[in-house]
Write a protein that holds these residues in place. Sequence first.
Motif, PDB file in Angstrom:
ATOM      1  N   LEU A  33      29.439 -17.771 -45.197  1.00 51.98           N
ATOM      2  CA  LEU A  33      28.075 -17.677 -45.915  1.00 51.98           C
ATOM      3  C   LEU A  33      27.182 -16.811 -45.160  1.00 51.98           C
ATOM      4  N   ILE A  34      26.669 -15.557 -45.525  1.00 51.69           N
ATOM      5  CA  ILE A  34      25.612 -14.834 -44.799  1.00 51.69           C
ATOM      6  C   ILE A  34      24.432 -15.679 -44.494  1.00 51.69           C
ATOM      7  N   PHE A  35      24.011 -16.567 -45.492  1.00 55.08           N
ATOM      8  CA  PHE A  35      22.811 -17.079 -45.517  1.00 55.08           C
ATOM      9  C   PHE A  35      22.655 -18.180 -44.419  1.00 55.08           C
ATOM     10  N   ASP A  36      23.782 -18.580 -43.873  1.00 56.66           N
ATOM     11  CA  ASP A  36      23.699 -19.837 -42.843  1.00 56.66           C
ATOM     12  C   ASP A  36      23.291 -19.206 -41.675  1.00 56.66           C
ATOM     13  N   GLN A  37      22.976 -17.824 -41.397  1.00 58.95           N
ATOM     14  CA  GLN A  37      22.608 -17.150 -39.974  1.00 58.95           C
ATOM     15  C   GLN A  37      21.034 -17.209 -40.151  1.00 58.95           C
ATOM     16  N   PHE A  38      20.509 -17.593 -41.077  1.00 61.92           N
ATOM     17  CA  PHE A  38      18.821 -17.529 -40.881  1.00 61.92           C
ATOM     18  C   PHE A  38      18.085 -18.721 -40.671  1.00 61.92           C
ATOM     19  N   ILE A  39      18.809 -19.857 -40.758  1.00 62.33           N
ATOM     20  CA  ILE A  39      17.971 -21.223 -40.606  1.00 62.33           C
ATOM     21  C   ILE A  39      18.499 -21.631 -39.271  1.00 62.33           C
ATOM     22  N   TYR A  40      17.623 -21.842 -38.309  1.00 58.28           N
ATOM     23  CA  TYR A  40      17.873 -22.340 -36.924  1.00 58.28           C
ATOM     24  C   TYR A  40      16.514 -23.094 -36.715  1.00 58.28           C
ATOM     25  N   PRO A  41      16.879 -24.506 -35.934  1.00 59.41           N
ATOM     26  CA  PRO A  41      15.769 -25.103 -35.708  1.00 59.41           C
ATOM     27  C   PRO A  41      14.667 -24.250 -34.803  1.00 59.41           C
ATOM     28  N   GLU A  42      13.304 -24.421 -35.014  1.00 56.83           N
ATOM     29  CA  GLU A  42      12.492 -23.446 -34.380  1.00 56.83           C
ATOM     30  C   GLU A  42      11.289 -24.452 -33.730  1.00 56.83           C
ATOM     31  N   PHE A  43      11.210 -24.482 -32.406  1.00 53.65           N
ATOM     32  CA  PHE A  43      10.038 -25.089 -31.592  1.00 53.65           C
ATOM     33  C   PHE A  43       9.131 -24.198 -30.991  1.00 53.65           C
ATOM     34  N   PHE A  44       7.677 -24.409 -31.548  1.00 60.12           N
ATOM     35  CA  PHE A  44       6.646 -23.489 -31.210  1.00 60.12           C
ATOM     36  C   PHE A  44       6.075 -24.068 -30.159  1.00 60.12           C
ATOM     37  N   LEU A  45       6.087 -23.759 -28.860  1.00 59.89           N
ATOM     38  CA  LEU A  45       5.786 -24.400 -27.569  1.00 59.89           C
ATOM     39  C   LEU A  45       4.194 -23.753 -27.156  1.00 59.89           C
ATOM     40  N   ARG A  46       3.401 -24.571 -27.353  1.00 64.16           N
ATOM     41  CA  ARG A  46       1.962 -24.596 -26.685  1.00 64.16           C
ATOM     42  C   ARG A  46       1.563 -25.075 -25.441  1.00 64.16           C
ATOM     43  N   PHE A  47       1.436 -23.975 -24.781  1.00 61.44           N
ATOM     44  CA  PHE A  47       1.276 -24.396 -23.023  1.00 61.44           C
ATOM     45  C   PHE A  47      -0.019 -24.897 -22.962  1.00 61.44           C
ATOM     46  N   VAL A  48      -0.435 -25.929 -22.430  1.00 63.83           N
ATOM     47  CA  VAL A  48      -2.143 -26.316 -22.390  1.00 63.83           C
ATOM     48  C   VAL A  48      -2.109 -26.823 -20.722  1.00 63.83           C
ATOM     49  N   ASP A  49      -3.454 -26.916 -20.253  1.00 58.82           N
ATOM     50  CA  ASP A  49      -3.496 -27.540 -19.111  1.00 58.82           C
ATOM     51  C   ASP A  49      -4.034 -28.851 -19.265  1.00 58.82           C
ATOM     52  N   ALA A  50      -4.508 -29.576 -18.174  1.00 57.94           N
ATOM     53  CA  ALA A  50      -4.831 -30.825 -18.031  1.00 57.94           C
ATOM     54  C   ALA A  50      -5.931 -31.442 -19.273  1.00 57.94           C
ATOM     55  N   SER A  51      -6.818 -30.308 -19.533  1.00 54.31           N
ATOM     56  CA  SER A  51      -7.989 -30.457 -20.509  1.00 54.31           C
ATOM     57  C   SER A  51      -7.499 -30.000 -21.813  1.00 54.31           C
ATOM     58  N   GLY A  52      -6.405 -29.692 -22.327  1.00 54.96           N
ATOM     59  CA  GLY A  52      -5.885 -29.258 -23.537  1.00 54.96           C
ATOM     60  C   GLY A  52      -6.202 -27.755 -23.845  1.00 54.96           C
ATOM     61  N   VAL A  53      -6.449 -27.010 -22.987  1.00 59.10           N
ATOM     62  CA  VAL A  53      -6.993 -25.511 -23.274  1.00 59.10           C
ATOM     63  C   VAL A  53      -5.682 -24.831 -23.282  1.00 59.10           C
ATOM     64  N   ASN A  54      -5.303 -24.263 -24.466  1.00 56.35           N
ATOM     65  CA  ASN A  54      -4.136 -23.391 -24.674  1.00 56.35           C
ATOM     66  C   ASN A  54      -4.262 -22.086 -23.631  1.00 56.35           C
ATOM     67  N   LEU A  55      -3.206 -21.994 -22.901  1.00 61.07           N
ATOM     68  CA  LEU A  55      -3.291 -21.093 -21.501  1.00 61.07           C
ATOM     69  C   LEU A  55      -2.884 -19.641 -22.060  1.00 61.07           C
ATOM     70  N   LEU A  56      -2.046 -19.630 -23.032  1.00 64.93           N
ATOM     71  CA  LEU A  56      -1.538 -18.302 -23.767  1.00 64.93           C
ATOM     72  C   LEU A  56      -2.892 -17.607 -24.409  1.00 64.93           C
ATOM     73  N   GLU A  57      -3.613 -18.410 -24.976  1.00 68.38           N
ATOM     74  CA  GLU A  57      -4.839 -17.883 -25.758  1.00 68.38           C
ATOM     75  C   GLU A  57      -5.691 -17.561 -24.872  1.00 68.38           C
ATOM     76  N   ASN A  58      -5.953 -18.324 -23.815  1.00 68.70           N
ATOM     77  CA  ASN A  58      -7.241 -17.880 -22.834  1.00 68.70           C
ATOM     78  C   ASN A  58      -6.551 -16.854 -21.641  1.00 68.70           C
ATOM     79  N   GLY A  59      -5.717 -16.535 -21.805  1.00 70.36           N
ATOM     80  CA  GLY A  59      -5.063 -15.507 -21.082  1.00 70.36           C
ATOM     81  C   GLY A  59      -4.757 -15.943 -19.299  1.00 70.36           C
ATOM     82  N   SER A  60      -4.620 -17.097 -19.333  1.00 71.63           N
ATOM     83  CA  SER A  60      -4.224 -17.685 -17.936  1.00 71.63           C
ATOM     84  C   SER A  60      -2.593 -17.477 -17.612  1.00 71.63           C
ATOM     85  N   ILE A  61      -1.831 -17.227 -18.875  1.00 70.61           N
ATOM     86  CA  ILE A  61      -0.382 -16.927 -18.590  1.00 70.61           C
ATOM     87  C   ILE A  61      -0.254 -15.789 -19.486  1.00 70.61           C
ATOM     88  N   ASP A  62       0.612 -14.719 -19.050  1.00 66.85           N
ATOM     89  CA  ASP A  62       1.175 -13.921 -19.418  1.00 66.85           C
ATOM     90  C   ASP A  62       2.541 -14.259 -20.226  1.00 66.85           C
TER      91      ASP A  62
END
Length: 168
Positions: A33-62
Amino acid sequence: MKTTLRYLFLLVFLVGCSGDDSRDDVGTECDDLIFDQFIYPEFFLRFVDASGVNLLENGSIDPETIVIEDDSGDPVSVFYTPEDENYSEALYYSLIVTMPRDSETLQGHISIDGFESIEVTFRAEQVGSPCFYYKVPIGASANGEDLEQIELPDGAGLIVILPLVEQE
């Protein structure tokens, strides 16, 4: 879009797999089935520091400097989600990790310049029929500790909060 795909797969399952007992004799022939190629489990990683600040959003991590490899040293499929109209606001500044469809566990490590390496495990479980290879993410852990997670409303993805520790 994911909800539409979910209903489409349900329709394919009901029509294609419901009354066909010959699949039990030969094994699962739904692999084509061609459709079975489209569904894979996705994990959205949010990298944060000790205070909970998103390090991708504030530019600390490229995002280009993040290396994620499985246990065999092969790169893991990832995609960066900047602030973009194609993503919900909850997913901005995350890194998408997509698991292979034939696996319920993905183990590996994450390396980011300036931060300690992290051993990670992503877990998913199969839902529905083997015809779909449809798996949903159920959890993640880092260095043996379960990570904070936020389930997406459609159930097809999981936001994982991954605290980083700076190298000394």
